[in-house]
Each structure stands twice: as C-alpha cells, then as structure tokens.
Design a protein around this motif. Structure first.
Motif, mmCIF file in Angstrom:
data_model
loop_
_atom_site.group_PDB
_atom_site.id
_atom_site.type_symbol
_atom_site.label_atom_id
_atom_site.label_comp_id
_atom_site.label_asym_id
_atom_site.label_seq_id
_atom_site.Cartn_x
_atom_site.Cartn_y
_atom_site.Cartn_z
ATOM 1 N N SER A 40 9.487 20.372 113.337
ATOM 2 C CA SER A 40 10.471 20.087 112.287
ATOM 3 C C SER A 40 10.445 18.625 111.861
ATOM 4 N N PHE A 41 10.083 17.733 112.766
ATOM 5 C CA PHE A 41 10.004 16.314 112.450
ATOM 6 C C PHE A 41 8.569 15.876 112.180
ATOM 7 N N GLY A 46 11.813 13.962 104.685
ATOM 8 C CA GLY A 46 12.762 13.744 105.762
ATOM 9 C C GLY A 46 12.542 12.381 106.373
ATOM 10 N N GLU A 67 15.927 16.435 109.258
ATOM 11 C CA GLU A 67 15.271 17.364 110.169
ATOM 12 C C GLU A 67 16.240 17.973 111.170
ATOM 13 N N TYR A 68 17.307 17.262 111.503
ATOM 14 C CA TYR A 68 18.276 17.729 112.493
ATOM 15 C C TYR A 68 19.583 18.185 111.848
#
Length: 400
Positions: free
Chosen positions: A40-41, A303, A259-260
C-alpha cells in the motif's frame, strides 16, 4: 600509402565508438524495498521514483549520463535486504544503494554500507539510530525521523488538557523510538503528565480487541498511537466498537498519510492529531505540479510513498551532481549539504548527521462523505525540528 596521419586517424575512428559507449553507461542506483510486505505504501513509492527518474533523464540525466534504478524486494526482512545489497553491488555493479522501509531493514543496510564503504541513501526508515546512535558516514536519510515527527506532534499534544497518557506501538525499532521520544519531549514541555500504560503488539500481528481493552483499563485522558497499515485499521475498528476513543484525545504518527487514512473509510475517527499528507489540498506550485505529473503518468493521486520515492531519486541526482564523481568519498562530500527539490519545496541533507530536512504535515482527522481527510493542517519543515548540533554530537559516535 600508410602515413602517421592515416594511422592516427584510423585509431581515432576506432576509438570513437568505445568512447561513445563509455559515455552512455548509466549511473546505476540499487534500490531495495518491501514491495510484497507493504504494497500500500511501496507501490506508490515506486511510481514516485519512476516519475523522478524519467524527469531527470528527459533533462539530460546526471553528469551527462542516464540514471538507472535497479530494484529488489526485501520482503520486509533485514537478512534479505543485506543479501540483495551484496548482489546489487557485486553482480549488478550499482554505484550506490537506496531505499528501505522498515527501520530494522534500514539499520541493516546502513551497517552493510559501512562495511562495504559504499553509499546508502535511506528513504523511509525513520529510526533515529540510523543517523545518530548507529550513524555512519556512508548513510544519509531523507524523511523526518521519529524524533522529528514526535517533536512536531508534541507541539500540539502539549496544548491538550490531558494529563494521563497511554501508548500503543509496534514492538520494533520504529515503535520503540517514537514512543521514547514522544514521552521525553512531552514530559519536558508538560511536567504534569504521566504515562499510565503501554501496549507493544508485534508488527502485523496485533490483537486489536485485547489491545484496546488493555488501554481502556488504564483510564487514560489521551493515547499515543504509533500503529500503521493493517494494524492501524484493526485497532481503529476495535477501538470504535469498544468506545475507546470517546472523550479521549489521540495523537497518531503517520495516520494522516493517504496510504493509511484511506483504508479507514467511514470508520475514520475524528479529531485525532496526526502527521500526514493532505495531497489534494496543498496548493503550492511544487505540489500542484507534482500531483498533475503523477496523475498524467499513473492516472492516480499520489500518496506519501509517492513523495518519498520521487524526492529520494531527485536527492540522489542532486548529490551526485554536487559530488561530480561516483567515488564514495566524493559522494559523501557531495551529499553533505546537498539541496534538492521535493513536492514540499526545497530540502537538503545536513552535513553534521546526514539527516534530511524534508518535513511533513500536521493536522487533525475528519470524516467527509464517508472518507477520512486531514483538516486544520500546516506544513512542519524538517529543518525546524532538528536537534541542535550539540545534541547530535552527544548522540552520534562521530558526527559528520
């Protein structure tokens, strides 16, 4: 008739192609990161460094040569990162190493770089030990460290009426360092606070229900949260279900990063004080241009990972240009004090400890149309949160 002029002319013609080929050999960066462990990151991060590499090469490259990034996946394991670093240096003949996500991986790569006497530019690893207690001349770090981000958050946390604090953080270097600095810096500003409880779940293995229940039992006025990724999502869900966050302040590192924050969706708790990146709201020329270029290339909104990857490669190009050569000692001199452009504006690597001055945004979480966003945010320049030279000299084995 064979004359001296003919011989010399023929020799020059034969030599010309080889000279041309030598000039076209790219500068090679060996990049290592946790692509499969933290997609995701790290996938937006990869987009960022790809965009930067294309921009640099479209503008003539570095020292007249193309920049080439050779990437490897460390799966989030320090031992794999070190093995891959050796392969990149010995087989791929890269000129320097870069990357890293987890703090323990970054520390392993830094130690390896020192042993091999080759440059390593850390992008994401946040542990202060990377540039202080275990710092060495071959390692530079881009992002604001755990100390710096803790200091940014403490500035806001100290304004809260809360006196009883509890914390939750992953039980490895990043979590330990962030919590230690937050406690020390907040206590210095607010001697009346006490820390009444702490939880240390293993990274990626949080028992969120039990963690939330244990924190509630300590009856804190406020909570420091250092979890991220899927651990954060689970913790928020269980905390919401159990009413953990009701009438309590929460200060949370990284949670404002898309991302979070995005995975929280309509479960996003409101009013948390966070560091992050409100990418669509930042209307500075540098960020606007970056967002537009990123959207055009990837049909997506960047992001924080995208910012890190993009800034990392631009910092590498700036350091090499300033060095004027690829010898390790000259690179160290070139990177020390090098200034480079980022979506957040100009940043540099401090010569004393090789820490970057890139900052981040500090604000609060809010829920809009079923999505978490940052509000009431401001940019916190990394340069404003660096410890003094004297403090660094006391922490770093050999400052500089």
């Amino acid at each position: 008739m064979l004359t001296r002029r003919t011989v010399l002319g023929t020799a020059a013609m034969l030599a010309a192609p080889s000279i041309g080929r030598a000039q076209l050999v790219p500068i090679r960066v060996g990049e290592i990161n946790s692509y499969s462990a933290i997609p995701s990151f790290i996938l937006p991060y990869r987009n960022g460094w790809q965009l930067a590499t294309d921009e640099i090469n479209a503008n003539g490259g570095v020292l007249g040569r193309k920049l080439e990034v050779i990437s490897r996946d460390d799966t989030g394991k320090p031992q794999d990162a070190v093995r891959l670093a050796g392969e990149l240096l010995d087989e791929q003949k890269v000129d320097l190493l870069a990357g890293g996500y987890l703090s323990n991986v970054g520390l392993a790569l830094s130690d390896f770089a020192q042993r091999r006497k080759r440059l390593y530019i850390a992008g994401e690893p946040l542990s202060d030990a990377l540039v202080w207690q275990k710092g060495n001349r071959y390692c530079f770090r881009l992002r604001p460290s755990t100390y710096m981000q803790a200091a940014m958050l403490v500035e806001e946390a100290a304004k809260l009426p809360a006196k009883r604090w509890a914390s939750v953080a992953p039980n490895y270097e990043y979590g330990l360092s962030t919590t230690r600095w937050f406690k020390a810096l907040l206590s210095a500003k607010r001697p009346d606070v006490t820390f009444v409880g702490e939880q240390w779940p293993a990274l990626g293995k949080i028992d969120a229900g039990a963690t939330a229940a244990a924190l509630a039992e300590t009856r804190p006025d406020a909570i420091l949260n250092v979890t991220f990724g899927p651990d954060l999502t689970d913790f928020v869900r269980q905390g919401n279900t159990r009413g953990l966050f009701e009438n309590r302040s929460v200060v949370s590192v990284l949670t404002g990063e898309p991302e979070y924050l995005d995975p929280l969706g309509d479960e996003t708790p409101e009013g948390w004080i966070v560091t992050g990146y409100p990418q669509a709201q930042v209307a500075t020329p540098a960020n606007t241009a970056f967002v537009a270029a990123y959207k055009a290339r990837f049909d997506a909104v960047p992001g924080m990972g995208s910012v890190v990857g993009y800034s990392l490669v631009h910092s590498i190009a700036a350091g090499i240009r300033r060095a004027g050569a690829l010898d390790a000692d000259k690179l160290i001199d070139g990177f020390s004090g090098a200034t480079f452009e980022t979506p957040f504006g100009p940043a540099s690597y401090r010569a004393l400890d090789h820490q970057g001055t890139l900052g981040t945004f500090v604000g609060k979480t809010a829920l809009r149309d079923g999505k978490g966003i940052m509000v009431d945010w401001h940019y916190a320049s990394g340069a404003a949160y660096l410890p003094s030279d004297q403090e660094v000299q006391a922490l770093r084995p050999s400052a500089g």
